[in-house]
Design a protein around this motif. Structure first.
Motif, mmCIF file in Angstrom:
data_model
loop_
_atom_site.group_PDB
_atom_site.id
_atom_site.type_symbol
_atom_site.label_atom_id
_atom_site.label_comp_id
_atom_site.label_asym_id
_atom_site.label_seq_id
_atom_site.Cartn_x
_atom_site.Cartn_y
_atom_site.Cartn_z
ATOM 1 N N GLU A 12 19.570 62.505 22.348
ATOM 2 C CA GLU A 12 20.514 63.157 21.452
ATOM 3 C C GLU A 12 21.067 62.105 20.496
ATOM 4 O O GLU A 12 21.510 61.047 20.941
ATOM 5 N N HIS A 155 27.935 54.660 28.678
ATOM 6 C CA HIS A 155 27.635 56.090 28.581
ATOM 7 C C HIS A 155 28.194 56.874 29.788
ATOM 8 O O HIS A 155 28.688 58.003 29.638
ATOM 9 N N HIS A 159 30.711 60.209 30.286
ATOM 10 C CA HIS A 159 30.583 61.448 31.075
ATOM 11 C C HIS A 159 31.841 61.690 31.923
ATOM 12 O O HIS A 159 32.255 62.829 32.109
ATOM 13 N N PHE A 212 15.244 68.210 38.768
ATOM 14 C CA PHE A 212 15.159 69.523 38.106
ATOM 15 C C PHE A 212 13.987 69.529 37.120
ATOM 16 O O PHE A 212 13.197 70.476 37.078
ATOM 17 N N ASP A 213 13.898 68.458 36.310
ATOM 18 C CA ASP A 213 12.857 68.422 35.272
ATOM 19 C C ASP A 213 11.454 68.394 35.886
ATOM 20 O O ASP A 213 10.538 69.059 35.401
ATOM 21 N N PRO A 224 13.486 70.108 28.514
ATOM 22 C CA PRO A 224 14.058 69.733 29.800
ATOM 23 C C PRO A 224 14.200 70.958 30.702
ATOM 24 O O PRO A 224 14.640 72.017 30.266
ATOM 25 N N GLY A 225 13.802 70.775 31.962
ATOM 26 C CA GLY A 225 13.591 71.927 32.827
ATOM 27 C C GLY A 225 14.810 72.491 33.522
ATOM 28 O O GLY A 225 14.759 73.620 34.017
ATOM 29 N N GLY A 226 15.902 71.719 33.591
ATOM 30 C CA GLY A 226 17.086 72.167 34.330
ATOM 31 C C GLY A 226 17.492 73.595 34.005
ATOM 32 O O GLY A 226 17.586 74.450 34.903
ATOM 33 N N SER A 230 17.255 76.867 36.538
ATOM 34 C CA SER A 230 18.507 77.542 36.859
ATOM 35 C C SER A 230 18.442 79.036 36.517
ATOM 36 O O SER A 230 18.952 79.884 37.250
ATOM 37 N N GLY A 329 28.109 64.978 33.426
ATOM 38 C CA GLY A 329 26.663 64.778 33.263
ATOM 39 C C GLY A 329 25.968 66.102 33.010
ATOM 40 O O GLY A 329 26.480 67.172 33.372
ATOM 41 N N ALA A 333 26.128 71.441 33.579
ATOM 42 C CA ALA A 333 25.963 72.670 32.787
ATOM 43 C C ALA A 333 25.427 73.807 33.670
ATOM 44 O O ALA A 333 25.454 74.970 33.286
ATOM 45 N N SER A 362 29.148 68.625 28.487
ATOM 46 C CA SER A 362 28.471 68.233 29.729
ATOM 47 C C SER A 362 27.234 67.421 29.417
ATOM 48 O O SER A 362 26.993 66.373 30.012
ATOM 49 N N THR A 363 26.447 67.904 28.488
ATOM 50 C CA THR A 363 25.245 67.156 28.114
ATOM 51 C C THR A 363 25.649 66.062 27.130
ATOM 52 O O THR A 363 26.789 65.995 26.680
ATOM 53 N N ASP A 364 24.701 65.183 26.787
ATOM 54 C CA ASP A 364 25.047 64.005 25.989
ATOM 55 C C ASP A 364 25.676 64.386 24.658
ATOM 56 O O ASP A 364 25.220 65.305 23.975
HETATM 57 O O1 KG4 Z 1 23.602 63.939 30.715
HETATM 58 P P1 KG4 Z 1 22.340 64.421 30.076
HETATM 59 O O2 KG4 Z 1 22.465 65.283 28.848
HETATM 60 O O3 KG4 Z 1 21.412 63.246 29.692
HETATM 61 C C1 KG4 Z 1 21.315 62.087 30.471
HETATM 62 O O4 KG4 Z 1 22.173 61.190 30.303
HETATM 63 O O5 KG4 Z 1 20.400 62.081 31.325
HETATM 64 O O6 KG4 Z 1 21.526 65.215 31.219
HETATM 65 C C2 KG4 Z 1 20.268 65.792 30.962
HETATM 66 C C3 KG4 Z 1 19.773 66.446 32.243
HETATM 67 C C4 KG4 Z 1 18.333 66.929 32.173
HETATM 68 O O7 KG4 Z 1 17.637 66.447 33.314
HETATM 69 C C5 KG4 Z 1 18.455 68.451 32.202
HETATM 70 O O8 KG4 Z 1 17.363 69.107 32.798
HETATM 71 C C6 KG4 Z 1 19.713 68.622 33.009
HETATM 72 O O9 KG4 Z 1 20.573 67.604 32.547
HETATM 73 N N1 KG4 Z 1 20.321 69.942 32.782
HETATM 74 C C7 KG4 Z 1 20.421 70.873 33.750
HETATM 75 C C8 KG4 Z 1 21.000 72.020 33.142
HETATM 76 N N2 KG4 Z 1 21.248 71.729 31.821
HETATM 77 C C9 KG4 Z 1 20.825 70.443 31.636
HETATM 78 N N3 KG4 Z 1 20.067 70.850 35.043
HETATM 79 C C10 KG4 Z 1 20.287 71.959 35.772
HETATM 80 N N4 KG4 Z 1 20.813 73.090 35.263
HETATM 81 C C11 KG4 Z 1 21.197 73.174 33.968
HETATM 82 N N5 KG4 Z 1 21.719 74.288 33.496
#
Ligand code: KG4
Ligand code: ZN
Length: 396
Positions: A12, A155, A159, A212-213, A224-226, A230, A329, A333, A362-364
């Motif tokens: 990001e 970083h 978070h 997750f990924d 990204p698979g999370g 979910s 982190g 999300a 929550s995400t970056d």
């Molecule tokens: O904190 P982040 O945006 O980047 C890092 O610093 O790593 O986290 C990204 C991670 C990815 O592995 C993505 O699959 C996961 O967060 N993620 C989720 C969800 N949304 C994002 N994992 C599970 N469920 C979600 N809804």
């Protein structure tokens, strides 16, 4: 105090301007401008983030994002001074490792009035070093042209402090613990006060987001698979009201280290168990997974991960006497994980306050980097005078 903040640690690219006030016990923040570009789609075909590509994309997008942020902040009342009298050779030297970006920044600075900001905060680690360097070089160039201090930010601290934005969010009771669950990290951090962090547990192999990924990939879902895992898990639970009943689906994944006496995690075993389960039910790839198998497996995976996270967090609260639980982190999300933690706090720890960032924080993002920069500045922990370098493995 107004802070311009920059985040380029992974995929990001983000720039914000935030207005910060209050002391270390009750800091308050307001976003004046914020722009973010996610490269996730660009990396999707590689099934993960490709560092050289991430660097190139950051360098391409960072200046347009700065312009966008300045425009938005101006509409929200940000003032500007005169145009800087820049030393071209200094700016060029600071951006020498970023290719064409140096010329673009010089051209930009020649016509841009200096924004009324007090400091620049930039992520200096952990993350992908080539990606981090784009943000750092850019921050240094702006800092030198505008004669503004540059503060390096961890970083992961970003978070943690991401929970500080929003209504009645400024006060946190200490000791606190933070469960950090992202694509690169899984850690439990003990916090005695802002800028006083101690990692008391961490993953010994994969991070939760990574698990997750990788699971998503084995289920044929995009990166990204999370969010995709979910979604399938939620569909499974919706179609099967008695999902607490183990017979609801035939899958049984391990809960690694759930009873170990420490606060460490291990997620690679769950991932391997998913792999063998998929091999088994598809007869080694001969028969495709059915939709209902994918959903059942996604739900069991999410349950396994969540149970381990909850068990270790309980242990950490008991060990530290934490009064606040922060969860930060990208993985936070995840609505199922959020709900399980809400339930835990309500039922077992009603005296502990649960703090979770809004989904977009929550995400970056760069807002959290600006907030962490402010806390560093007002806590006297600012290290802005030393020469900032990227540190891919930086710890808290
Ligand atoms: O904190 P982040 O945006 O980047 C890092 O610093 O790593 O986290 C990204 C991670 C990815 O592995 C993505 O699959 C996961 O967060 N993620 C989720 C969800 N949304 C994002 N994992 C599970 N469920 C979600 N809804
Ligand atoms: Zn992150």
């Amino acid at each position: 105090m107004k802070i311009l903040s920059i985040e380029t640690s992974c995929d990001e690219t983000a720039i914000s301007i935030i207005e910060c006030a209050g002391d270390i016990t009750a800091p308050t923040f307001k976003v004046l401008g914020n722009a973010l570009y996610s490269q996730a789609k660009t990396h999707a075909e590689y099934g993960g983030v490709f560092p050289a590509l991430a660097k190139r994309e950051h360098a391409k997008n960072i200046l347009p994002l700065l312009k966008m942020t300045l425009d938005i902040a101006e509409k929200n009342g940000l003032g500007f001074k005169e145009i800087a009298n820049i030393e071209v050779s200094t700016v060029t030297k600071l951006l020498e490792r970023e290719g064409d970006l140096a010329t673009q920044v010089v051209e930009f600075l020649k016509t841009q009035k200096i924004p009324d900001i007090d400091a620049i905060a930039v992520t200096s680690g952990p993350g992908l070093e080539p990606a981090l360097w784009v943000g750092i070089s850019f921050a240094k160039a702006l800092g030198s042209a505008w004669n503004i201090k540059v503060v390096p930010v961890n970083h992961m601290e970003g978070h943690i402090v991401s929970v500080l934005l929003g209504d009645n969010s400024s006060e946190v009771s200490f000791p606190a613990i933070a469960l950090l669950i992202s694509g690169g990290h899984t850690e439990i951090v003990e916090i005695d006060g802002w800028s006083s962090y101690k990692v008391i547990g961490k993953t010994r192999d994969d991070a939760v987001g990574e698990a997750f990924d990788k699971t998503a990939r084995m289920l044929g879902l995009p990166y990204p698979g999370g969010p995709h895992v979910s979604k399938l898990a939620a569909e499974f639970r919706a179609s099967c009201p008695s999902s607490d009943d183990p017979s609801a689906h035939p899958f049984n994944l391990p809960r690694p280290m759930i009873s170990s006496p420490d606060l460490d995690f291990s997620f690679s075993g769950i991932k391997t168990a998913v792999l063998y389960t998929v091999k088994n039910i598809t007869n080694d790839g001969v028969n495709p997974l059915s939709d209902s198998q994918k959903k059942g497996l996604a739900a069991e995976f999410e349950d396994a991960v969540t149970e381990v996270l909850v068990a270790k967090t309980r242990k950490a609260i008991d060990m530290t006497g934490a009064q606040t639980l922060i969860i930060g982190g990208g993985v936070v999300a995840n609505i199922y994980i959020r709900a399980q933690f809400e339930k835990l706090i309500k039922e077992k720890y009603p005296h502990v306050s649960l703090r979770v960032p809004s989904v977009d924080l929550s995400t970056d993002n760069s807002v959290m980097i600006g907030m962490a920069g402010y806390l560093q500045l007002i806590s006297g922990k600012d290290t802005g005078s030393i020469d900032i370098v990227a540190n891919g493995n930086m710890s808290l």
